[in-house]
Write an enzyme that holds these catalytic residues in place. Structure first.
Site, PDB file in Angstrom:
ATOM      1  N   TYR A  99       4.763   1.935 -17.001  1.00 33.41           N
ATOM      2  CA  TYR A  99       3.606   2.793 -16.759  1.00 33.41           C
ATOM      3  C   TYR A  99       2.321   2.057 -17.132  1.00 33.41           C
ATOM      4  O   TYR A  99       1.317   2.151 -16.431  1.00 33.41           O
ATOM      5  CB  TYR A  99       3.739   4.100 -17.552  1.00 33.41           C
ATOM      6  CG  TYR A  99       4.953   4.891 -17.139  1.00 33.41           C
ATOM      7  CD1 TYR A  99       4.957   5.624 -15.959  1.00 33.41           C
ATOM      8  CD2 TYR A  99       6.102   4.884 -17.917  1.00 33.41           C
ATOM      9  CE1 TYR A  99       6.076   6.343 -15.567  1.00 33.41           C
ATOM     10  CE2 TYR A  99       7.235   5.597 -17.526  1.00 33.41           C
ATOM     11  CZ  TYR A  99       7.214   6.313 -16.358  1.00 33.41           C
ATOM     12  OH  TYR A  99       8.316   7.023 -15.957  1.00 33.41           O
ATOM     13  N   ASN A 122       5.295  12.534  -7.815  1.00 33.02           N
ATOM     14  CA  ASN A 122       5.519  11.825  -6.556  1.00 33.02           C
ATOM     15  C   ASN A 122       6.416  12.669  -5.651  1.00 33.02           C
ATOM     16  O   ASN A 122       7.572  12.912  -5.976  1.00 33.02           O
ATOM     17  CB  ASN A 122       6.166  10.465  -6.831  1.00 33.02           C
ATOM     18  CG  ASN A 122       6.645   9.773  -5.573  1.00 33.02           C
ATOM     19  OD1 ASN A 122       6.177  10.054  -4.473  1.00 33.02           O
ATOM     20  ND2 ASN A 122       7.586   8.860  -5.724  1.00 33.02           N
ATOM     21  N   CYS A 130       9.206   5.557  -7.170  1.00 31.85           N
ATOM     22  CA  CYS A 130       8.918   5.883  -8.565  1.00 31.85           C
ATOM     23  C   CYS A 130      10.109   5.552  -9.468  1.00 31.85           C
ATOM     24  O   CYS A 130       9.938   5.410 -10.680  1.00 31.85           O
ATOM     25  CB  CYS A 130       8.495   7.334  -8.707  1.00 31.85           C
ATOM     26  SG  CYS A 130       9.650   8.526  -8.019  1.00 31.85           S
ATOM     27  N   HIS A 131      11.289   5.385  -8.894  1.00 29.49           N
ATOM     28  CA  HIS A 131      12.453   5.006  -9.692  1.00 29.49           C
ATOM     29  C   HIS A 131      12.308   3.604 -10.263  1.00 29.49           C
ATOM     30  O   HIS A 131      13.005   3.251 -11.208  1.00 29.49           O
ATOM     31  CB  HIS A 131      13.744   5.118  -8.866  1.00 29.49           C
ATOM     32  CG  HIS A 131      13.793   4.223  -7.671  1.00 29.49           C
ATOM     33  ND1 HIS A 131      13.190   4.575  -6.470  1.00 29.49           N
ATOM     34  CD2 HIS A 131      14.352   3.006  -7.480  1.00 29.49           C
ATOM     35  CE1 HIS A 131      13.401   3.597  -5.592  1.00 29.49           C
ATOM     36  NE2 HIS A 131      14.095   2.642  -6.189  1.00 29.49           N
ATOM     37  N   GLU A 157      19.622  -1.556  -6.040  1.00 24.83           N
ATOM     38  CA  GLU A 157      18.633  -2.535  -5.594  1.00 24.83           C
ATOM     39  C   GLU A 157      18.840  -3.902  -6.232  1.00 24.83           C
ATOM     40  O   GLU A 157      18.308  -4.894  -5.741  1.00 24.83           O
ATOM     41  CB  GLU A 157      17.214  -2.032  -5.881  1.00 24.83           C
ATOM     42  CG  GLU A 157      16.828  -0.866  -5.003  1.00 24.83           C
ATOM     43  CD  GLU A 157      15.380  -0.443  -5.149  1.00 24.83           C
ATOM     44  OE1 GLU A 157      14.615  -1.099  -5.897  1.00 24.83           O
ATOM     45  OE2 GLU A 157      15.000   0.554  -4.510  1.00 24.83           O
TER      46      GLU A 157
END
Length: 179
Positions: A99, A122, A130-131, A157
């Site tokens: 953040y 979001n 946002c993950h 990912e």
């Protein structure tokens, strides 16, 4: 303006896609907080062109064939929220940011809590990634889809890298969905 929806199955559960004629408005989770994304009346339309494109791109993403989305977005929020969401789109596939890093990217290093608040709101999870935002300590923090879904997406990912959720410290206290 009318909003249309369709429900799709994914490896992280059933998602409800919501679109206007201009773009994708929301990706909602099965147990989503109804106050997180406020929407007007919805009409089911699985053939609406934005919904068809979003579903197709999500299938490609989960099949490992897509790293970025091109579906048009109709992001609805404050100016600051939209700035944060645009910054989220700049986080590359398979990478994370804190953040605080996002706040510095936006030119306001003291705004990490405000960034977290905007991140929590979001409306287009997964597509606006946002993950990919984690706590300063490396812990997973709140996520509308739940921490298990967040961990899954990060692992997914990074499947080609030497990385696993065991290496990410999950904060049990963050399970209350706060950012």
């Amino acid at each position: 303006m009318s909003l249309f929806y369709q429900c799709v199955l994914s490896p992280v559960g059933e998602l409800t896609l919501v679109a206007s004629s201009r773009g994708l408005v929301a990706v909602l989770w099965e147990n989503d907080d109804p106050l997180r994304v406020r929407l007007s009346d919805l009409a089911e339309d699985p053939q609406q062109r934005i919904l068809v494109q979003a579903e197709s791109e999500l299938k490609e993403y989960f099949a490992g064939q897509r790293r970025a989305f091109s579906v048009p977005l109709d992001l609805r929020g404050t100016s600051f929220q939209r700035q944060v969401w645009e910054a989220l789109l700049g986080i590359p596939f398979g990478e994370t940011r804190t953040y605080g890093q996002l706040a510095r990217t936006l030119g306001n290093p003291k705004a990490s809590r405000a960034v977290g608040s905007a991140n929590r709101c979001n409306p287009v999870s997964i597509i606006v990634p946002c993950h990919r935002v984690i706590g300063t300590s490396g812990k997973l923090t709140g996520f509308a889809g739940g921490l298990e879904a967040k961990a899954y997406l990060l692992d997914f990912e990074n499947r080609d890298k030497a990385f696993s959720t065991a290496e990410i410290r999950v904060s049990r206290g963050a399970a209350r969905q706060s950012y």
